[in-house]
Design an enzyme around this catalytic site. Structure first.
Site, mmCIF file in Angstrom:
data_model
loop_
_atom_site.group_PDB
_atom_site.id
_atom_site.type_symbol
_atom_site.label_atom_id
_atom_site.label_comp_id
_atom_site.label_asym_id
_atom_site.label_seq_id
_atom_site.Cartn_x
_atom_site.Cartn_y
_atom_site.Cartn_z
ATOM 1 N N SER A 58 6.009 2.830 8.550
ATOM 2 C CA SER A 58 5.035 2.249 7.614
ATOM 3 C C SER A 58 3.733 3.033 7.500
ATOM 4 O O SER A 58 2.857 2.648 6.712
ATOM 5 C CB SER A 58 4.727 0.803 7.998
ATOM 6 O OG SER A 58 5.804 -0.035 7.637
ATOM 7 N N LYS A 61 2.815 3.844 4.027
ATOM 8 C CA LYS A 61 2.064 2.956 3.133
ATOM 9 C C LYS A 61 0.617 3.407 2.944
ATOM 10 O O LYS A 61 -0.059 2.933 2.028
ATOM 11 C CB LYS A 61 2.117 1.519 3.646
ATOM 12 C CG LYS A 61 3.530 0.927 3.630
ATOM 13 C CD LYS A 61 3.535 -0.544 4.016
ATOM 14 C CE LYS A 61 4.937 -1.138 3.923
ATOM 15 N NZ LYS A 61 5.656 -1.105 5.206
ATOM 16 N N SER A 121 1.256 -4.973 5.934
ATOM 17 C CA SER A 121 2.302 -3.951 5.849
ATOM 18 C C SER A 121 3.479 -4.432 5.008
ATOM 19 O O SER A 121 4.649 -4.167 5.316
ATOM 20 C CB SER A 121 2.789 -3.555 7.250
ATOM 21 O OG SER A 121 3.449 -2.301 7.213
ATOM 22 N N LYS A 223 -3.571 2.415 10.007
ATOM 23 C CA LYS A 223 -2.262 1.832 9.728
ATOM 24 C C LYS A 223 -1.305 2.022 10.901
ATOM 25 O O LYS A 223 -1.304 3.063 11.551
ATOM 26 C CB LYS A 223 -1.665 2.495 8.473
ATOM 27 C CG LYS A 223 -0.407 1.817 7.941
ATOM 28 C CD LYS A 223 -0.720 0.509 7.265
ATOM 29 C CE LYS A 223 0.532 -0.278 6.926
ATOM 30 N NZ LYS A 223 1.242 -0.810 8.111
#
Length: 379
Positions: A58, A61, A121, A223
């Site tokens: 992720s 992202k 997320s 993140k």
């Protein structure tokens, strides 16, 4: 740039050679790859396997959110624009993936979607904005790769907006640090979202998975990521005493490991390195001679501050040198390149920046130009 005239500007007095200064070894980390970067200079302070393409989970992202932020910044998107949730984007209530839990065929504002991507997320939010911006997720992946190339991410390729496993979907730790630096620098209006600890949507409140946000007040993003293939990953940034560092760890064994390793990198980085500004924006560094101008010289400087990241105690070894182009001729626009400034640390080149005109210079009239030509014959 041949036949450059050189004006040495020793802005800081030299001290002992860099090689003579002992720099503490970085922490030993059990992961697949990592990088620690200074935000202002972009200098890599420590790394291992930093250019190896790896499954980013992720962390992907960050590119999805960055493209949304840039679309907001350009006006292509408005914060309250509604984004529809297609069946392809919709999460089917499974616990196997991260979701914002958007309703099928419903909609949410761009700003809520952005929070869903960054804080929760959400795979559903990521796919929905991808389709909104590019028609399909595959087309959006094309935008992601184009932006990666623009940012200089040389060891990455995106196949989707979420980071779900795909054999062609890879990113390196160094590339993800470059991306984080772009988010902090180019999306400042929205960067505060990366520090938000929770977000509630559709009656479901979810917390940010970046554990450092709860334990270190200097950390303000960015993140987390995890898949079985990628391991536990974290891109984070911290700012202490005016200095900002970016850390990327990939392939750790647990959520605790990724937090602990990032914390260790930050503690080492802030204790070991410091930033020096040998050249400031808008300050005249040289008087550049001008041919055929209404004035005979122009102030030359840099358009933005130059930051050098050096081991603590080495600030005195930083020097800068102005190198002027020959035969600088009017007319000259403000901001026109007149040469370059080279910054060295104990004689080793650290980097360079264009030297520009700090004000415009108009072309001289006929008689002054004629007189200057006559004088040049005698020279």
């Amino acid at each position: 740039m041949k036949h450059l005239s050189v004006l040495a500007l020793s802005l800081l007095a030299p001290v002992a050679a860099w090689s003579a200064v002992a720099v503490a070894a970085p922490p030993a980390l059990d992961n697949t790859a990592y990088v620690l970067m200074d935000f202002d200079s972009g200098r890599i302070l420590s790394e291992r396997n930093a250019q190896q393409p790896l499954p980013p989970a992720s962390l992907t992202k960050m590119m999805t959110s960055y493209l949304v932020e840039q679309a907001l910044k350009s006006g292509r998107l408005k914060p309250d624009d509604q984004v529809r949730v297609s069946e392809n984007a919709w999460c089917r209530g499974t616990s196997a993936e991260s979701c914002m839990y958007l309703p099928l065929n419903g909609s949410a504002s761009v700003l809520d979607m952005l929070r869903g991507i960054i804080i929760q997320s959400g795979n559903d939010a990521s796919k929905a904005v991808a389709e909104h911006l590019a028609g399909t997720e595959a087309s959006f992946a094309g935008l992601m790769n184009a932006e990666a190339a623009k940012l200089g991410m040389k060891n990455s390729h995106f196949a989707n907006a979420t980071g779900l496993p795909d054999p062609t979907h890879k990113a390196s730790a160094q590339d993800l640090a470059i991306l984080a630096r772009a988010i902090i620098g180019n999306s400042s209006e929205y960067y505060g979202i990366y520090a938000e600890k929770e977000f509630k949507y559709n009656g479901i409140k979810q917390g940010n998975r970046n554990a450092l946000l709860y334990t270190d007040p200097t950390v303000d993003g960015l993140k987390t990521g995890h898949t079985a293939e990628a391991g536990y990953c974290l891109t984070a940034s911290a700012k202490r005493n005016g200095m900002r560092l970016i850390s990327v760890v990939m392939g750790t064994k647990s959520m605790q490991d990724r937090a602990d390793q990032t914390r260790a990198l930050f503690n080492w980085g802030f204790a070991t390195w410091e930033n020096v500004k040998p050249v400031s924006a808008g300050v005249s560094l040289a008087k550049a001679p001008v041919r055929f101008g209404k004035v005979d010289e122009v102030n030359a400087g840099v358009a933005k501050d130059f930051i050098a990241t050096v081991p603590r105690g080495q600030a005195g070894a930083v020097k800068s040198e102005v190198q002027l182009l020959p035969n600088i001729t009017a007319p000259i626009a403000q901001g026109a390149t007149l040469g370059k400034v080279v910054v060295t640390v104990d004689g080793q080149v650290f980097g360079e920046q264009p030297l520009v005109a700090l004000e415009p210079v108009e072309e001289a009239g006929f008689f002054k130009k004629l007189w200057q030509r006559i004088l040049s014959w005698f020279k």
